[in-house]
Design a protein around this motif. Structure first.
Motif, mmCIF file in Angstrom:
data_model
loop_
_atom_site.group_PDB
_atom_site.id
_atom_site.type_symbol
_atom_site.label_atom_id
_atom_site.label_comp_id
_atom_site.label_asym_id
_atom_site.label_seq_id
_atom_site.Cartn_x
_atom_site.Cartn_y
_atom_site.Cartn_z
ATOM 1 N N GLU A 386 0.825 -1.203 0.000
ATOM 2 C CA GLU A 386 0.000 0.000 0.000
ATOM 3 C C GLU A 386 0.860 1.255 0.000
ATOM 4 O O GLU A 386 0.625 2.205 -0.777
ATOM 5 C CB GLU A 386 -0.909 -0.032 1.235
ATOM 6 N N LEU A 387 1.897 1.270 0.839
ATOM 7 C CA LEU A 387 2.761 2.450 0.927
ATOM 8 C C LEU A 387 3.638 2.615 -0.316
ATOM 9 O O LEU A 387 3.858 3.737 -0.795
ATOM 10 C CB LEU A 387 3.640 2.358 2.181
ATOM 11 N N GLN A 388 4.137 1.500 -0.807
ATOM 12 C CA GLN A 388 4.979 1.589 -2.009
ATOM 13 C C GLN A 388 4.190 2.128 -3.202
ATOM 14 O O GLN A 388 4.741 2.760 -4.102
ATOM 15 C CB GLN A 388 5.571 0.219 -2.337
ATOM 16 N N GLY A 389 2.877 1.902 -3.182
ATOM 17 C CA GLY A 389 2.037 2.427 -4.263
ATOM 18 C C GLY A 389 1.848 3.920 -4.193
ATOM 19 O O GLY A 389 1.340 4.538 -5.138
ATOM 20 N N LEU A 390 2.248 4.533 -3.062
ATOM 21 C CA LEU A 390 2.116 5.986 -2.906
ATOM 22 C C LEU A 390 3.332 6.744 -3.409
ATOM 23 O O LEU A 390 3.344 7.988 -3.406
ATOM 24 C CB LEU A 390 1.883 6.338 -1.425
ATOM 25 N N ALA A 596 1.026 5.923 9.532
ATOM 26 C CA ALA A 596 2.007 5.976 8.438
ATOM 27 C C ALA A 596 1.625 7.029 7.412
ATOM 28 O O ALA A 596 2.474 7.792 6.928
ATOM 29 C CB ALA A 596 2.117 4.603 7.778
ATOM 30 N N ILE A 597 0.328 7.120 7.043
ATOM 31 C CA ILE A 597 -0.135 8.123 6.076
ATOM 32 C C ILE A 597 0.119 9.528 6.613
ATOM 33 O O ILE A 597 0.589 10.431 5.898
ATOM 34 C CB ILE A 597 -1.627 7.924 5.772
ATOM 35 N N ASP A 598 -0.189 9.718 7.919
ATOM 36 C CA ASP A 598 0.031 11.038 8.524
ATOM 37 C C ASP A 598 1.503 11.421 8.489
ATOM 38 O O ASP A 598 1.862 12.575 8.216
ATOM 39 C CB ASP A 598 -0.492 11.047 9.965
ATOM 40 N N ARG A 599 2.377 10.481 8.767
ATOM 41 C CA ARG A 599 3.816 10.769 8.746
ATOM 42 C C ARG A 599 4.286 11.108 7.335
ATOM 43 O O ARG A 599 5.136 11.967 7.116
ATOM 44 C CB ARG A 599 4.585 9.574 9.299
ATOM 45 N N ILE A 600 3.737 10.418 6.338
ATOM 46 C CA ILE A 600 4.123 10.686 4.950
ATOM 47 C C ILE A 600 3.673 12.080 4.531
ATOM 48 O O ILE A 600 4.377 12.800 3.811
ATOM 49 C CB ILE A 600 3.517 9.611 4.018
ATOM 50 N N GLN A 601 2.481 12.489 5.003
ATOM 51 C CA GLN A 601 1.988 13.826 4.666
ATOM 52 C C GLN A 601 2.856 14.914 5.286
ATOM 53 O O GLN A 601 3.025 16.000 4.723
ATOM 54 C CB GLN A 601 0.541 13.985 5.156
ATOM 55 N N GLN A 602 3.440 14.621 6.448
ATOM 56 C CA GLN A 602 4.208 15.635 7.167
ATOM 57 C C GLN A 602 5.660 15.732 6.718
ATOM 58 O O GLN A 602 6.293 16.776 6.868
ATOM 59 C CB GLN A 602 4.166 15.340 8.667
ATOM 60 N N ALA A 603 6.215 14.646 6.167
ATOM 61 C CA ALA A 603 7.634 14.666 5.797
ATOM 62 C C ALA A 603 7.829 13.912 4.495
ATOM 63 O O ALA A 603 7.273 12.824 4.303
ATOM 64 C CB ALA A 603 8.481 14.027 6.896
ATOM 65 N N ALA A 604 8.636 14.469 3.636
ATOM 66 C CA ALA A 604 8.875 13.865 2.310
ATOM 67 C C ALA A 604 9.549 12.509 2.443
ATOM 68 O O ALA A 604 9.318 11.609 1.655
ATOM 69 C CB ALA A 604 9.732 14.804 1.461
ATOM 70 N N GLY A 605 10.408 12.362 3.455
ATOM 71 C CA GLY A 605 11.138 11.103 3.611
ATOM 72 C C GLY A 605 10.377 10.067 4.405
ATOM 73 O O GLY A 605 10.893 8.995 4.680
ATOM 74 N N GLY A 606 9.138 10.410 4.796
ATOM 75 C CA GLY A 606 8.389 9.501 5.640
ATOM 76 C C GLY A 606 8.054 8.178 4.986
ATOM 77 O O GLY A 606 7.984 7.144 5.647
ATOM 78 N N ASP A 608 9.755 6.303 2.624
ATOM 79 C CA ASP A 608 10.873 5.362 2.634
ATOM 80 C C ASP A 608 11.180 4.878 4.056
ATOM 81 O O ASP A 608 11.502 3.708 4.262
ATOM 82 C CB ASP A 608 12.122 6.011 2.040
ATOM 83 N N GLU A 609 11.054 5.799 4.996
ATOM 84 C CA GLU A 609 11.334 5.446 6.393
ATOM 85 C C GLU A 609 10.346 4.407 6.907
ATOM 86 O O GLU A 609 10.712 3.434 7.561
ATOM 87 C CB GLU A 609 11.256 6.718 7.247
ATOM 88 N N GLU A 613 10.856 0.492 8.109
ATOM 89 C CA GLU A 613 10.385 0.008 9.400
ATOM 90 C C GLU A 613 9.600 -1.299 9.238
ATOM 91 O O GLU A 613 9.753 -2.241 10.022
ATOM 92 C CB GLU A 613 9.507 1.062 10.078
ATOM 93 N N ILE A 614 8.739 -1.341 8.220
ATOM 94 C CA ILE A 614 7.934 -2.540 7.983
ATOM 95 C C ILE A 614 8.823 -3.726 7.653
ATOM 96 O O ILE A 614 8.618 -4.847 8.157
ATOM 97 C CB ILE A 614 6.917 -2.287 6.855
ATOM 98 N N GLU A 615 9.826 -3.488 6.807
ATOM 99 C CA GLU A 615 10.740 -4.580 6.456
ATOM 100 C C GLU A 615 11.495 -5.072 7.681
ATOM 101 O O GLU A 615 11.744 -6.275 7.838
ATOM 102 C CB GLU A 615 11.703 -4.108 5.368
ATOM 103 N N SER A 616 11.850 -4.134 8.579
ATOM 104 C CA SER A 616 12.516 -4.517 9.818
ATOM 105 C C SER A 616 11.584 -5.350 10.704
ATOM 106 O O SER A 616 11.982 -6.354 11.299
ATOM 107 C CB SER A 616 12.971 -3.269 10.580
ATOM 108 N N GLN A 617 10.307 -4.965 10.756
ATOM 109 C CA GLN A 617 9.322 -5.713 11.552
ATOM 110 C C GLN A 617 9.075 -7.099 10.970
ATOM 111 O O GLN A 617 8.855 -8.070 11.706
ATOM 112 C CB GLN A 617 8.015 -4.916 11.624
ATOM 113 N N GLU A 618 9.101 -7.197 9.630
ATOM 114 C CA GLU A 618 8.959 -8.501 8.981
ATOM 115 C C GLU A 618 10.100 -9.434 9.379
ATOM 116 O O GLU A 618 9.893 -10.629 9.632
ATOM 117 C CB GLU A 618 8.919 -8.333 7.464
ATOM 118 N N ALA A 619 11.304 -8.886 9.441
ATOM 119 C CA ALA A 619 12.461 -9.691 9.846
ATOM 120 C C ALA A 619 12.307 -10.153 11.292
ATOM 121 O O ALA A 619 12.626 -11.298 11.638
ATOM 122 C CB ALA A 619 13.744 -8.880 9.678
ATOM 123 N N VAL A 620 11.794 -9.250 12.152
ATOM 124 C CA VAL A 620 11.574 -9.602 13.558
ATOM 125 C C VAL A 620 10.549 -10.731 13.674
ATOM 126 O O VAL A 620 10.708 -11.666 14.472
ATOM 127 C CB VAL A 620 11.120 -8.369 14.359
#
Length: 652
Positions: A386-390, A596-606, A608-609, A613-620
């Motif tokens: 969902e996020l990558q599609g944004l 996550a959507i709110d963070r993306i709206q507030q910061a351009a780098g949100g 990718d960040e 985080e999701i990939e890190s949680q998947e590894a966990v």
């Protein structure tokens, strides 16, 4: 070299503590990683409590003067360097004596006066009235004081025949069984009805419970002793005397109180005691051995047992050998072989049962927790897509995405209301199951039975009344199972619908095995029918005895019904906990997506960040799954191996 029972029990206790510790560590790890919902926590707690508090009870049954108390001394208390239980010629233990350990109580000997038989309360009721017992303090570090205090279980009193009759020790229609009256018309009866010994002996601390019973007359007068305490013992050791063989009174004890209720081969052990009386200086060792084997074979044939279930020992010589460290005498006494049989039989059977119980519980826990981990993984994967599609999308698209998530959340909340409606129907059916297995239904059946038994005179037709009572009790189990099947069907349909609508991975837990308790009811009924034969007709004619009989039966049946109730309750909690866990995971997921959507709206780098985080949680999650398999493999693998070896009728 054979390992003594004390050493085997010590190993068994250490194994239980290790198992319980592993369960506790598993629970702590799951809680740390938010994998411990209420149902899983309850399952782990029950398993850990069962491992820590499990009791192994061994009942010793014999007529008077068979060396029963001496055998208890030799098996369990030789480390004191002297006799602890009173033993000697003639009658010693005059009342049933239970030895165990409760850390909440002081070291003591508690004695219930024999006059309590004039009251119809059950022994279980009397246990709840400590003020009615005579208490003697015990010093576990002073063998002489301990042994001296325990001689109180040998005490008797002389009473008029009328009082003896009221207490159940005199029967006008059975003159041969009555005690001898003195010139004053008084007879000897036990001073105490029951004795409870609470001491911090190493074996008792680890869960061993020893039941020392008096002879036939006292055992037969206490239905609660045979229906509950002896019947539920993990092993019963029946002692004969080698110099007498199987006497008429021995056979009466065996036939009336011991045969027919064993749940596995290890539950009954016969000991041919006092083989030292056959150590004839004029006979060769080979001749003595042949005579002992002949006595074993004859006793086994009379009792209907395999010859290997009859052990030949000398308890007195075995105790002496342990105290004096005489290995040759110890081997000659036959005690090591008996200890090996008891250890491998009782402890091995109990260990298998506990391991299989834990294995089943942990296997179910692993499945439930695995589904939660898979759901989290799927939620993260969907969020990442969902996020990558944004990527590269403008603010309007991102805002629409947020509105869509909020709409999904709203629809999900509306769906929750439907779920609660279904659950209310299920709770209604569950309430009916609990009603069938609850104390009120059982109390009503016992009151009806008690009313029938209170009729004066001989109780003709009682077998039919008992049969009708147990038919109704089994009918309650049948109806409880039918309701459980209906609930199971509703759960399966509801879970399939939720899985289709919300992508859940719900799976209805296996229905509770309520009908396995039907087998227990059959065993109780068969064991109880012995009191309805001609041999007990005169006792049954006494309202007080009949009332004690019903109370004893109710105590045992209550334990069966409570176990069935607990199994249904755990099943219900497991289903509800699984659903609640996945509902909560979905609610949490909505919150994370909106965040996550709110963070993306507030910061351009949100963007990718957040993807990182999701990939890190998947590894966990992958690490959690691996760790879960590792932590639970010990329980499941040992349980599976033991289930393959265990007898098919073994059950927890």
């Amino acid at each position: 070299m054979a390992t003594s029972f004390n050493e085997q029990f010590g190993q068994y206790g250490a194994w239980r503590r290790e198992f319980a510790l592993r369960l506790k560590l598993l629970s702590a790890w799951m809680k740390e990683h938010a994998l411990l919902d209420a149902a899983v926590q309850d399952r782990l707690r029950r398993l850990e409590d069962q491992m820590r508090s499990d009791k192994v009870s061994v009942a010793f049954v014999a007529e008077f003067s068979r060396g029963k108390s001496e055998l208890i001394n030799a098996l369990f208390f030789a480390t004191y360097g002297r006799r602890i239980m009173p033993a000697g010629a003639g009658r010693t233990t005059m009342c049933p004596t239970e030895l165990g350990f409760d850390p909440a109580l002081p070291a003591s000997l508690r004695l219930l006066p024999i006059t309590s038989r004039l009251d119809t309360r059950s022994l279980m009721d009397w246990r709840l009235a400590p003020e009615e017992w005579t208490e003697v303090a015990l010093d576990v570090h002073d063998p002489a004081q301990l042994a001296g205090a325990l001689t109180k279980v040998t005490e008797v009193r002389r009473v008029p025949i009328d009082e003896a009759r009221a207490l159940g020790f005199w029967h006008d229609d059975l003159p041969d069984d009555n005690p001898i009256a003195d010139a004053a018309g008084q007879v000897e009866v036990p001073r105490w009805r029951h004795a409870l010994v609470n001491i911090a002996h190493p074996l008792l601390q680890q869960g061993l419970v020893i039941l020392d019973t008096p002879g036939l007359n006292a055992v037969g007068a206490e239905p609660e002793l045979t229906i509950n305490l002896i019947a539920q013992a993990h092993a019963v050791v029946f002692i004969l005397a080698a110099d007498a063989g199987v006497t008429r009174s021995d056979m009466a004890v065996w036939r009336e109180h011991l045969s027919g209720e064993a749940t596995h081969d290890n539950a009954r052990v016969v000991v041919l005691n006092k083989i030292d009386t056959l150590w004839d200086a004029l006979s060769t060792p080979e001749q003595i051995a042949r005579e002992i084997d002949r006595q074993r074979a004859a006793s086994a044939a009379i009792l209907g047992l395999p010859a290997e279930r009859v052990m030949a020992v000398s308890a007195q010589k075995g105790l002496l050998a342990k105290i004096s460290a005489d290995d040759a005498l110890l081997q000659a006494s036959g005690l090591p072989a008996l200890e090996q049989l008891l250890g491998q039989g009782i402890l091995g059977e109990r260990q298998n049962i506990l391991r299989a119980t834990v294995s089943r519980g942990i296997a179910e826990l692993r499945l439930e927790t695995g589904r939660v981990i898979q759901m989290r993984r799927r939620e993260l994967s969907e969020q990442k897509i969902e996020l990558q599609g944004l990527g590269g999308k403008n603010t309007a698209v991102i805002k629409n995405m947020r509105q869509r998530i909020e709409q999904e959340k709203l629809e999900f909340d509306i769906g929750n209301a439907k779920i609660h409606a279904v659950r209310s129907v299920q709770h209604k059916l569950l309430g009916e199951v609990f009603g069938l297995l609850g104390s009120r239904a059982l109390k009503a059946e016992m009151m009806a039975l008690a009313t029938a038994l209170q009729r004066p005179g001989l109780k003709l037709g009682m077998k039919g009344i008992y049969a009708e009572t147990f038919t109704r009790l089994r009918g309650n189990l049948d109806r409880a199972r039918a309701h459980s099947l209906e609930i199971q069907s509703m759960l399966a349909a509801t879970f399939r619908q939720l899985n289709a609508e919300y992508g859940f991975s719900l799976q209805a837990p296996a229905e509770p095995d309520v009908m396995r308790f039907d087998k227990e009811l059959q065993q109780i009924e068969q064991g109880h029918l012995r009191y309805l034969g001609l041999g007990h007709a005169l006792r049954m004619a006494q309202p007080e005895f009949a009332d004690r009989l019903v109370r004893a039966l109710a105590t045992r049946l209550r334990a069966v019904y409570e176990a069935a109730f607990a199994e249904v309750e755990l099943w219900s909690k497991t289903a509800a906990g699984q659903l609640e866990a996945q509902l909560q995971e979905r609610r949490t997921s909505f919150g994370r997506r909106i965040e996550a959507i709110d963070r993306i709206q507030q910061a351009a780098g949100g963007l990718d960040e957040r993807v990182a985080e999701i990939e890190s949680q998947e590894a966990v999650l992958g690490q959690l799954e691996t760790r879960l398999q590792l932590l639970t493999s010990y329980f499941v693998s040992t349980g599976v191996a033991l289930q393959d070896q265990a007898a098919p009728e073994a059950s927890p």
